[in-house]
Design a protein around this motif. Structure first.
Motif, PDB file in Angstrom:
ATOM      1  N   ALA A   1       0.812  -1.217   0.000  1.00 13.23           N
ATOM      2  CA  ALA A   1       0.000   0.000   0.000  1.00 13.23           C
ATOM      3  C   ALA A   1       0.844   1.265   0.000  1.00 13.23           C
ATOM      4  N   ASP A   2       1.975   1.229   0.717  1.00 10.66           N
ATOM      5  CA  ASP A   2       2.786   2.432   0.854  1.00 10.66           C
ATOM      6  C   ASP A   2       4.194   2.073   1.310  1.00 10.66           C
ATOM      7  N   ALA A   3       5.028   3.094   1.431  1.00  7.91           N
ATOM      8  CA  ALA A   3       6.431   2.895   1.819  1.00  7.91           C
ATOM      9  C   ALA A   3       6.547   2.302   3.223  1.00  7.91           C
ATOM     10  N   GLU A   4       5.612   2.633   4.113  1.00  7.45           N
ATOM     11  CA  GLU A   4       5.661   2.108   5.476  1.00  7.45           C
ATOM     12  C   GLU A   4       5.441   0.598   5.486  1.00  7.45           C
ATOM     13  N   GLU A   5       4.487   0.125   4.687  1.00  6.59           N
ATOM     14  CA  GLU A   5       4.249  -1.316   4.618  1.00  6.59           C
ATOM     15  C   GLU A   5       5.467  -2.020   4.022  1.00  6.59           C
ATOM     16  N   ALA A   6       6.036  -1.437   2.988  1.00  5.43           N
ATOM     17  CA  ALA A   6       7.233  -2.010   2.364  1.00  5.43           C
ATOM     18  C   ALA A   6       8.369  -2.099   3.373  1.00  5.43           C
ATOM     19  N   ALA A   7       8.577  -1.042   4.143  1.00  3.83           N
ATOM     20  CA  ALA A   7       9.652  -1.021   5.139  1.00  3.83           C
ATOM     21  C   ALA A   7       9.416  -2.064   6.225  1.00  3.83           C
ATOM     22  N   ARG A   8       8.171  -2.222   6.647  1.00  3.23           N
ATOM     23  CA  ARG A   8       7.841  -3.216   7.669  1.00  3.23           C
ATOM     24  C   ARG A   8       8.152  -4.633   7.174  1.00  3.23           C
ATOM     25  N   ILE A   9       7.731  -4.932   5.947  1.00  2.00           N
ATOM     26  CA  ILE A   9       7.974  -6.263   5.386  1.00  2.00           C
ATOM     27  C   ILE A   9       9.468  -6.489   5.180  1.00  2.00           C
ATOM     28  N   GLU A  10      10.158  -5.481   4.669  1.00  8.15           N
ATOM     29  CA  GLU A  10      11.600  -5.617   4.462  1.00  8.15           C
ATOM     30  C   GLU A  10      12.316  -5.897   5.777  1.00  8.15           C
ATOM     31  N   LYS A  11      11.971  -5.177   6.819  1.00 12.10           N
ATOM     32  CA  LYS A  11      12.599  -5.382   8.127  1.00 12.10           C
ATOM     33  C   LYS A  11      12.340  -6.803   8.631  1.00 12.10           C
ATOM     34  N   GLU A  12      11.104  -7.252   8.479  1.00  4.24           N
ATOM     35  CA  GLU A  12      10.749  -8.607   8.905  1.00  4.24           C
ATOM     36  C   GLU A  12      11.588  -9.647   8.176  1.00  4.24           C
ATOM     37  N   ARG A  13      11.752  -9.460   6.873  1.00  4.71           N
ATOM     38  CA  ARG A  13      12.536 -10.404   6.075  1.00  4.71           C
ATOM     39  C   ARG A  13      14.016 -10.350   6.435  1.00  4.71           C
ATOM     40  N   ARG A  14      14.558  -9.150   6.560  1.00  3.92           N
ATOM     41  CA  ARG A  14      15.990  -9.026   6.847  1.00  3.92           C
ATOM     42  C   ARG A  14      16.347  -9.554   8.234  1.00  3.92           C
ATOM     43  N   GLU A  15      15.425  -9.439   9.169  1.00  4.37           N
ATOM     44  CA  GLU A  15      15.676  -9.926  10.521  1.00  4.37           C
ATOM     45  C   GLU A  15      15.280 -11.388  10.689  1.00  4.37           C
ATOM     46  N   GLY A  16      14.696 -11.981   9.648  1.00  4.93           N
ATOM     47  CA  GLY A  16      14.326 -13.386   9.707  1.00  4.93           C
ATOM     48  C   GLY A  16      13.184 -13.683  10.656  1.00  4.93           C
ATOM     49  N   ARG A  17      12.326 -12.699  10.874  1.00  2.00           N
ATOM     50  CA  ARG A  17      11.196 -12.908  11.780  1.00  2.00           C
ATOM     51  C   ARG A  17      10.055 -13.642  11.074  1.00  2.00           C
ATOM     52  N   SER A  18       9.084 -14.079  11.842  1.00  2.00           N
ATOM     53  CA  SER A  18       7.870 -14.731  11.343  1.00  2.00           C
ATOM     54  C   SER A  18       8.176 -15.982  10.527  1.00  2.00           C
ATOM     55  N   GLY A  19       9.223 -16.682  10.890  1.00  2.00           N
ATOM     56  CA  GLY A  19       9.540 -17.935  10.226  1.00  2.00           C
ATOM     57  C   GLY A  19      10.365 -17.821   8.962  1.00  2.00           C
ATOM     58  N   TRP A  20      10.677 -16.587   8.545  1.00  5.85           N
ATOM     59  CA  TRP A  20      11.456 -16.406   7.319  1.00  5.85           C
ATOM     60  C   TRP A  20      12.883 -16.922   7.465  1.00  5.85           C
ATOM     61  N   GLN A  21      13.410 -17.006   8.679  1.00  7.37           N
ATOM     62  CA  GLN A  21      14.781 -17.461   8.862  1.00  7.37           C
ATOM     63  C   GLN A  21      14.958 -18.901   8.390  1.00  7.37           C
ATOM     64  N   ALA A  22      13.883 -19.656   8.262  1.00  5.02           N
ATOM     65  CA  ALA A  22      13.978 -21.047   7.809  1.00  5.02           C
ATOM     66  C   ALA A  22      14.605 -21.162   6.425  1.00  5.02           C
ATOM     67  N   MET A  23      14.435 -20.141   5.596  1.00 10.79           N
ATOM     68  CA  MET A  23      14.952 -20.230   4.227  1.00 10.79           C
ATOM     69  C   MET A  23      16.406 -19.770   4.106  1.00 10.79           C
ATOM     70  N   GLU A  24      16.948 -19.142   5.107  1.00  8.59           N
ATOM     71  CA  GLU A  24      18.309 -18.607   5.021  1.00  8.59           C
ATOM     72  C   GLU A  24      19.379 -19.637   4.644  1.00  8.59           C
ATOM     73  N   PRO A  25      19.340 -20.874   5.169  1.00  7.73           N
ATOM     74  CA  PRO A  25      20.377 -21.838   4.786  1.00  7.73           C
ATOM     75  C   PRO A  25      20.321 -22.234   3.305  1.00  7.73           C
ATOM     76  N   TRP A  26      19.201 -22.021   2.653  1.00  8.07           N
ATOM     77  CA  TRP A  26      19.047 -22.414   1.246  1.00  8.07           C
ATOM     78  C   TRP A  26      19.464 -21.314   0.287  1.00  8.07           C
ATOM     79  N   ILE A  27      19.631 -20.094   0.804  1.00  5.85           N
ATOM     80  CA  ILE A  27      19.967 -18.944  -0.039  1.00  5.85           C
ATOM     81  C   ILE A  27      21.476 -18.816  -0.155  1.00  5.85           C
ATOM     82  N   LYS A  28      21.941 -18.654  -1.365  1.00  4.09           N
ATOM     83  CA  LYS A  28      23.366 -18.421  -1.598  1.00  4.09           C
ATOM     84  C   LYS A  28      23.759 -17.124  -0.888  1.00  4.09           C
TER      85      LYS A  28
END
Length: 105
Positions: A50-77
């Motif tokens: 919707a906006d830059a704030e939502e993008a920033a929130r999602i980006e932070k979540e992904r970069r910090e590996g929150r909400s289960g996203w850290q599970a994919m880190e070992p598979w990423i080059k």
């Protein structure tokens, strides 16, 4: 706006990654997940935000590996550092949106 996420899943981890994706369909709701046809393993995610704030929130979540996203880190080059995230806004001047750049002014 579009949140664009790009990373490389190493061939040896591709099956595990795809299995994880299929097990977690709610994680991918609203996301187009694609793989390069010319470079297998290069994955992109496109998500409308919707906006830059939502993008920033999602980006932070992904970069910090929150909400289960850290599970994919070992598979990423490159692990977490191999995760590239950009936000794109529409360009005015014949395109949709209201944002202008010098090139189109």
């Amino acid at each position: 706006m579009i949140l664009f996420v790009e990373y490389v899943v190493e061939e040896r981890h591709r099956s595990a990654y795809l299995e994880w994706v299929r097990r977690e369909p709610e994680r991918w709701r609203g996301t187009e997940l694609m793989e390069s046809t010319s470079q297998p393993g290069v994955m992109v995610e496109l998500r409308r935000v919707a906006d830059a704030e939502e993008a920033a929130r999602i980006e932070k979540e992904r970069r910090e590996g929150r909400s289960g996203w850290q599970a994919m880190e070992p598979w990423i080059k490159g692990g977490r550092e191999g995760l590239r995230i950009w936000t794109f806004a529409p360009v005015a001047g014949g395109f949709s949106g209201t944002r202008q750049t010098e090139a189109y002014s």
